[in-house]
Design a protein around this motif. Structure first.
Motif, PDB file in Angstrom:
ATOM      1  N   PRO A 189      40.094  41.672  34.056  1.00 23.60           N
ATOM      2  CA  PRO A 189      40.266  43.002  34.665  1.00 23.60           C
ATOM      3  C   PRO A 189      41.408  43.062  35.664  1.00 23.60           C
ATOM      4  N   GLY A 190      41.827  41.912  36.201  1.00 26.22           N
ATOM      5  CA  GLY A 190      42.928  41.908  37.161  1.00 26.22           C
ATOM      6  C   GLY A 190      44.263  42.259  36.563  1.00 26.22           C
ATOM      7  N   LEU A 191      44.341  42.306  35.240  1.00 22.27           N
ATOM      8  CA  LEU A 191      45.600  42.611  34.563  1.00 22.27           C
ATOM      9  C   LEU A 191      45.798  44.094  34.295  1.00 22.27           C
ATOM     10  N   GLN A 192      44.892  44.909  34.772  1.00 22.71           N
ATOM     11  CA  GLN A 192      44.931  46.330  34.430  1.00 22.71           C
ATOM     12  C   GLN A 192      46.269  46.978  34.775  1.00 22.71           C
ATOM     13  N   ASN A 193      46.833  46.642  35.931  1.00 23.32           N
ATOM     14  CA  ASN A 193      48.090  47.266  36.352  1.00 23.32           C
ATOM     15  C   ASN A 193      49.203  46.247  36.577  1.00 23.32           C
ATOM     16  N   THR A 194      49.071  45.097  35.932  1.00 24.17           N
ATOM     17  CA  THR A 194      50.027  44.019  36.142  1.00 24.17           C
ATOM     18  C   THR A 194      50.495  43.449  34.804  1.00 24.17           C
ATOM     19  N   ILE A 195      51.796  43.192  34.707  1.00 25.83           N
ATOM     20  CA  ILE A 195      52.323  42.433  33.571  1.00 25.83           C
ATOM     21  C   ILE A 195      52.514  41.002  34.059  1.00 25.83           C
ATOM     22  N   TYR A 196      51.661  40.123  33.599  1.00 25.75           N
ATOM     23  CA  TYR A 196      51.623  38.760  34.131  1.00 25.75           C
ATOM     24  C   TYR A 196      52.203  37.790  33.115  1.00 25.75           C
ATOM     25  N   LEU A 197      53.396  37.276  33.417  1.00 29.38           N
ATOM     26  CA  LEU A 197      54.053  36.287  32.568  1.00 29.38           C
ATOM     27  C   LEU A 197      54.349  35.032  33.379  1.00 29.38           C
ATOM     28  N   ASN A 198      53.325  34.594  34.121  1.00 31.11           N
ATOM     29  CA  ASN A 198      53.485  33.471  35.037  1.00 31.11           C
ATOM     30  C   ASN A 198      52.394  32.418  34.847  1.00 31.11           C
TER      31      ASN A 198
END
Length: 373
Positions: free
Chosen positions: A11-20
């Motif tokens: 759920p923490g990815l809802q407003n984030t593009i995470y490529l890390n």
């Protein structure tokens, strides 16, 4: 398996593009819930350490499935550096001409322990990468009959270069050397098979593509080598029957790789159990195939923007891509504005995709990098 089914667990990815993820994964809901339950019980004086130990055993078994071995060949360690230290400590003083071979740009966890072997008489042959990573041919030129260990990262944390483990494993066998693989950027990201590739030791930390948290890691030891290895700093978990071995005077060590265990980090072990169950739920092969598709999409999107990146060869691709840009500060600013998280390594933008990423996120990040300065 649908992408939405995976995303609901993050759920923490809802407003984030995470490529890390090559730095640290995004915590999944099951792992967070495991931590919350553990904290609640601990703060109430009701924490059950025996339950945590069982979680560690389940996590051990699941990691074994991911790399293609049995649970009895897996030790639980806190980090790759601890795994390398165990292997290095079990190498005897060198005889004349004996050496170890490692790339000079290895991450410190897979470098310092081997460099210290110089104090025991080993020549440390460091290979300067000829391109984006050290090829099997370069290892073959450096190794000889005196080589006693070859160490390599399955996937380079800087460039994403994926080594040909099978070919390097054959070189190690022909030299009579141990073959140590740092799989920190590979386990849970790309397919691994320790038996197929002739790997003697493989280590990975849990806080990257395995979805766990800092403090848990795993060391595979080929079964034929177990009897010859001695623990470094053994505690009660090294015993054949740990629950019956809190005190001396005898020492009855485990006959499996657990004799090399560090004392378990209970909270991270429970989180690991919950996180690794995601691989069981969806199927490891299905998740790794999704990673492969996302990696290919990222490379194609970067090509469409006219961008230069490493590794350039599809034969050596992983889930990590290192992109050359003219102005890293400008790209970083655009990333902040779009809530994109990535890393800067060796003057390049490092992007690390994982199966919780979405195709449209991949496309958007390539567009952001390709915008004119």
């Amino acid at each position: 398996m649908q992408a939405d089914d995976i995303r609901r667990l993050f759920p923490g990815l809802q407003n984030t593009i995470y490529l890390n993820t090559a730095t640290m994964n995004v915590g999944c809901a099951p792992a967070r819930e495991a931590y919350e339950r553990a904290l609640e019980r601990w703060s109430a004086g009701r924490f059950d350490w025996a339950e945590a130990e069982l979680a560690g055993e389940d996590a051990r078994a699941m990691f074994a499935e991911i790399v293609g071995c049995t649970a009895g060949e897996i030790a639980i360690v806190p980090a790759v550096s601890a795994a390398a230290g165990i292997v290095a400590a079990n190498m005897p003083s060198a005889k004349r001409g004996e050496n170890v071979v490692v790339a000079e740009n290895e991450f410190a966890s897979n470098y310092y322990s081997w460099l210290l072997l110089q104090e025991r008489g080993y020549q440390v042959r460091t290979i300067t990468p000829g391109g984006e990573g050290v090829s099997a041919e370069e290892f073959e030129r450096a190794a000889d009959g005196g080589t006693r260990l070859i160490a390599v990262s399955a996937v380079s944390s800087a460039t994403g270069y994926r080594a040909d483990l099978n070919a390097i494993g054959q070189i190690a066998r022909s030299s009579g050397a141990w073959f140590f693989v740092d799989a920190c950027q590979a386990a849970g990201a790309v397919p691994l098979d320790v038996a197929r590739d002739g790997i003697d030791f493989l280590a990975a930390a849990s806080h990257k593509f395995l979805l766990g948290s800092r403090g848990m890691g795993y060391l595979y030891i080929r079964r034929d080598l177990l009897d010859a290895l001695h623990p470094v700093g053994p505690g009660w978990k090294a015993a054949r029957k740990p629950a019956e071995s809190f005190y001396g005077p005898t020492m009855d060590l485990s006959r499996t790789a657990s004799k090399l265990d560090a004392s378990l980090a209970w909270f991270p072990a429970m989180a690991d159990q919950a996180a690794l169950n995601i691989f069981r739920r969806f199927g490891t092969n299905a998740l790794l195939e999704r990673n492969s598709r996302l990696s290919l999409r990222l490379r194609n999107a970067l090509r469409a923007e006219g961008l230069s990146f490493q590794p350039s060869s599809d034969d050596n691709r992983s889930t990590i891509v290192s992109v050359q840009v003219d102005d890293t500060s400008a790209v970083a600013a655009r990333f902040r504005g779009a809530n994109v998280l990535a890393s800067l390594r060796a003057g390049r933008i490092r992007l690390a995709a994982h199966f919780y990423n979405l195709e449209e996120e991949i496309d958007r990040v390539a567009e952001l990098i390709g915008l004119p300065e």
